[in-house]
Design a protein around this motif. Structure first.
Motif, PDB file in Angstrom:
ATOM      1  N   HIS A  66      -6.186   4.821  -2.022  1.00 20.85           N
ATOM      2  CA  HIS A  66      -6.209   3.490  -1.421  1.00 20.85           C
ATOM      3  C   HIS A  66      -5.054   2.643  -1.932  1.00 20.85           C
ATOM      4  O   HIS A  66      -4.419   2.984  -2.925  1.00 20.85           O
ATOM      5  N   ALA A  77      -8.558   2.729   7.792  1.00 22.31           N
ATOM      6  CA  ALA A  77      -8.853   3.925   7.011  1.00 22.31           C
ATOM      7  C   ALA A  77      -8.680   5.169   7.856  1.00 22.31           C
ATOM      8  O   ALA A  77      -8.697   5.129   9.089  1.00 22.31           O
ATOM      9  N   LEU A 102      -7.936   4.493   2.314  1.00 24.67           N
ATOM     10  CA  LEU A 102      -8.220   3.105   2.673  1.00 24.67           C
ATOM     11  C   LEU A 102      -6.990   2.244   2.423  1.00 24.67           C
ATOM     12  O   LEU A 102      -6.378   2.327   1.357  1.00 24.67           O
ATOM     13  N   HIS A 112     -11.280  -5.408   0.152  1.00 25.62           N
ATOM     14  CA  HIS A 112     -10.805  -4.116  -0.337  1.00 25.62           C
ATOM     15  C   HIS A 112     -11.818  -3.522  -1.318  1.00 25.62           C
ATOM     16  O   HIS A 112     -12.215  -2.364  -1.207  1.00 25.62           O
TER      17      HIS A 112
END
Length: 152
Positions: A66, A77, A102, A112
Protein backbone atom coordinates in the motif's frame (compact mmCIF):
# COMPACT_ATOMS: atom_id res chain seq x y z
CA UNK A 1 -16.30 1.60 4.80
CA UNK A 2 -16.65 -1.46 2.58
CA UNK A 3 -13.90 -2.96 0.44
CA UNK A 4 -16.22 -3.01 -2.56
CA UNK A 5 -16.23 0.80 -2.41
CA UNK A 6 -12.62 0.83 -3.66
CA UNK A 7 -12.07 -2.61 -5.25
CA UNK A 8 -13.74 -3.15 -8.61
CA UNK A 9 -14.33 -6.59 -10.14
CA UNK A 10 -12.11 -5.75 -13.11
CA UNK A 11 -9.19 -5.04 -10.74
CA UNK A 12 -9.03 -8.69 -9.62
CA UNK A 13 -6.28 -10.85 -11.12
CA UNK A 14 -7.03 -14.55 -10.72
CA UNK A 15 -3.59 -15.76 -11.75
CA UNK A 16 -0.57 -13.59 -11.11
CA UNK A 17 2.32 -14.64 -13.34
CA UNK A 18 5.06 -12.70 -11.52
CA UNK A 19 7.62 -14.81 -9.68
CA UNK A 20 9.28 -11.99 -7.75
CA UNK A 21 7.91 -9.35 -5.44
CA UNK A 22 8.60 -6.55 -7.89
CA UNK A 23 6.99 -8.44 -10.79
CA UNK A 24 3.85 -9.04 -8.72
CA UNK A 25 3.67 -5.40 -7.64
CA UNK A 26 3.99 -4.31 -11.26
CA UNK A 27 1.21 -6.70 -12.25
CA UNK A 28 -1.05 -5.36 -9.50
CA UNK A 29 -0.80 -1.82 -10.90
CA UNK A 30 -1.94 -2.76 -14.43
CA UNK A 31 -5.69 -3.01 -13.88
CA UNK A 32 -5.68 0.36 -12.11
CA UNK A 33 -3.86 1.99 -15.02
CA UNK A 34 -6.51 0.64 -17.38
CA UNK A 35 -9.51 1.43 -15.15
CA UNK A 36 -8.53 4.67 -13.45
CA UNK A 37 -6.14 6.10 -16.07
CA UNK A 38 -3.45 6.67 -13.43
CA UNK A 39 0.32 6.63 -13.87
CA UNK A 40 1.39 3.02 -13.48
CA UNK A 41 5.02 3.89 -12.81
CA UNK A 42 3.98 6.24 -10.01
CA UNK A 43 1.88 3.46 -8.46
CA UNK A 44 4.71 0.94 -8.76
CA UNK A 45 7.26 3.36 -7.33
CA UNK A 46 4.94 4.02 -4.37
CA UNK A 47 4.70 0.31 -3.60
CA UNK A 48 8.44 -0.29 -4.02
CA UNK A 49 9.27 2.62 -1.70
CA UNK A 50 6.89 1.23 0.93
CA UNK A 51 8.44 -2.25 0.67
CA UNK A 52 11.88 -0.73 1.37
CA UNK A 53 10.58 0.18 4.82
CA UNK A 54 9.69 -3.45 5.48
CA UNK A 55 7.64 -6.14 3.82
CA UNK A 56 3.89 -5.73 3.72
CA UNK A 57 3.67 -9.53 3.75
CA UNK A 58 1.60 -9.94 6.92
CA UNK A 59 1.90 -13.72 7.01
CA UNK A 60 -0.50 -16.60 6.43
CA UNK A 61 0.05 -16.16 2.68
CA UNK A 62 -1.24 -12.57 2.61
CA UNK A 63 0.39 -9.26 1.64
CA UNK A 64 -1.17 -5.81 1.65
CA UNK A 65 1.20 -3.58 -0.31
CA UNK A 66 0.00 0.00 0.00
CA UNK A 67 0.91 3.63 -0.26
CA UNK A 68 -0.23 7.19 -0.73
CA UNK A 69 -0.12 8.76 -4.17
CA UNK A 70 -0.50 12.47 -4.99
CA UNK A 71 -3.58 13.53 -6.96
CA UNK A 72 -5.55 10.29 -6.68
CA UNK A 73 -9.31 10.87 -6.84
CA UNK A 74 -9.92 8.46 -3.95
CA UNK A 75 -9.00 5.04 -2.55
CA UNK A 76 -8.33 2.41 -5.18
CA UNK A 77 -7.23 -1.20 -4.96
CA UNK A 78 -6.40 -4.30 -6.90
CA UNK A 79 -6.24 -7.91 -5.82
CA UNK A 80 -4.13 -10.73 -7.18
CA UNK A 81 -3.70 -14.43 -6.46
CA UNK A 82 -0.56 -16.50 -6.94
CA UNK A 83 -1.27 -20.22 -6.57
CA UNK A 84 2.40 -21.27 -6.32
CA UNK A 85 3.18 -18.30 -4.08
CA UNK A 86 5.94 -15.71 -4.16
CA UNK A 87 8.76 -15.02 -1.73
CA UNK A 88 7.59 -11.63 -0.48
CA UNK A 89 9.70 -11.57 2.70
CA UNK A 90 6.56 -12.11 4.78
CA UNK A 91 6.90 -11.93 8.54
CA UNK A 92 6.29 -15.67 8.89
CA UNK A 93 8.83 -16.53 6.15
CA UNK A 94 6.21 -18.43 4.12
CA UNK A 95 5.30 -17.82 0.45
CA UNK A 96 2.67 -15.18 -0.23
CA UNK A 97 -0.35 -16.16 -2.33
CA UNK A 98 -2.87 -13.34 -1.85
CA UNK A 99 -1.95 -9.74 -2.66
CA UNK A 100 -4.23 -6.80 -1.94
CA UNK A 101 -2.71 -3.55 -3.25
CA UNK A 102 -4.19 -0.38 -1.80
CA UNK A 103 -3.58 3.19 -2.94
CA UNK A 104 -4.82 6.30 -1.19
CA UNK A 105 -4.66 10.03 -1.88
CA UNK A 106 -1.89 11.85 0.01
CA UNK A 107 -4.25 13.57 2.43
CA UNK A 108 -6.37 10.57 3.42
CA UNK A 109 -4.71 9.15 6.52
CA UNK A 110 -7.98 8.17 8.20
CA UNK A 111 -9.52 6.45 5.19
CA UNK A 112 -6.24 4.75 4.32
CA UNK A 113 -5.87 3.29 7.82
CA UNK A 114 -9.52 2.19 7.98
CA UNK A 115 -9.18 0.44 4.63
CA UNK A 116 -5.98 -1.33 5.71
CA UNK A 117 -7.63 -2.48 8.94
CA UNK A 118 -10.67 -3.80 7.08
CA UNK A 119 -8.58 -5.70 4.52
CA UNK A 120 -6.44 -7.16 7.30
CA UNK A 121 -9.52 -8.21 9.27
CA UNK A 122 -11.21 -10.17 6.48
CA UNK A 123 -7.98 -11.92 5.48
CA UNK A 124 -7.48 -13.21 9.03
CA UNK A 125 -10.16 -15.86 8.35
CA UNK A 126 -8.40 -19.12 7.27
CA UNK A 127 -11.53 -20.53 5.58
CA UNK A 128 -11.88 -17.34 3.53
CA UNK A 129 -8.22 -17.46 2.42
CA UNK A 130 -8.62 -21.11 1.44
CA UNK A 131 -11.81 -20.36 -0.53
CA UNK A 132 -10.01 -17.65 -2.51
CA UNK A 133 -7.15 -20.02 -3.31
CA UNK A 134 -9.69 -22.56 -4.62
CA UNK A 135 -11.86 -20.05 -6.52
CA UNK A 136 -12.35 -20.87 -10.20
CA UNK A 137 -11.93 -17.33 -11.58
CA UNK A 138 -11.82 -13.60 -10.93
CA UNK A 139 -15.60 -13.25 -10.65
CA UNK A 140 -15.72 -15.89 -7.92
CA UNK A 141 -12.81 -14.25 -6.07
CA UNK A 142 -14.63 -10.91 -6.15
CA UNK A 143 -17.87 -12.51 -4.92
CA UNK A 144 -15.99 -14.14 -2.04
CA UNK A 145 -14.41 -10.82 -1.03
CA UNK A 146 -17.78 -9.08 -1.33
CA UNK A 147 -19.48 -11.73 0.86
CA UNK A 148 -16.75 -11.72 3.50
CA UNK A 149 -16.73 -7.91 3.55
CA UNK A 150 -20.49 -7.87 4.15
CA UNK A 151 -20.06 -9.84 7.42
CA UNK A 152 -18.34 -6.96 9.19
Amino acid sequence: MKIVEFLRPDAVIGTLSGQSGQAVLSELTRPLVAIQKVDGQKLLDTLLEREKLGSTGIGEGVAIPHGKVPNLPGLMASFGRSIPGVDFRAIDGKPTHLFFALFAPENSAGAHLKALARISRIFKNPAFREAILKAANEAEIYRLIEAEDAKY
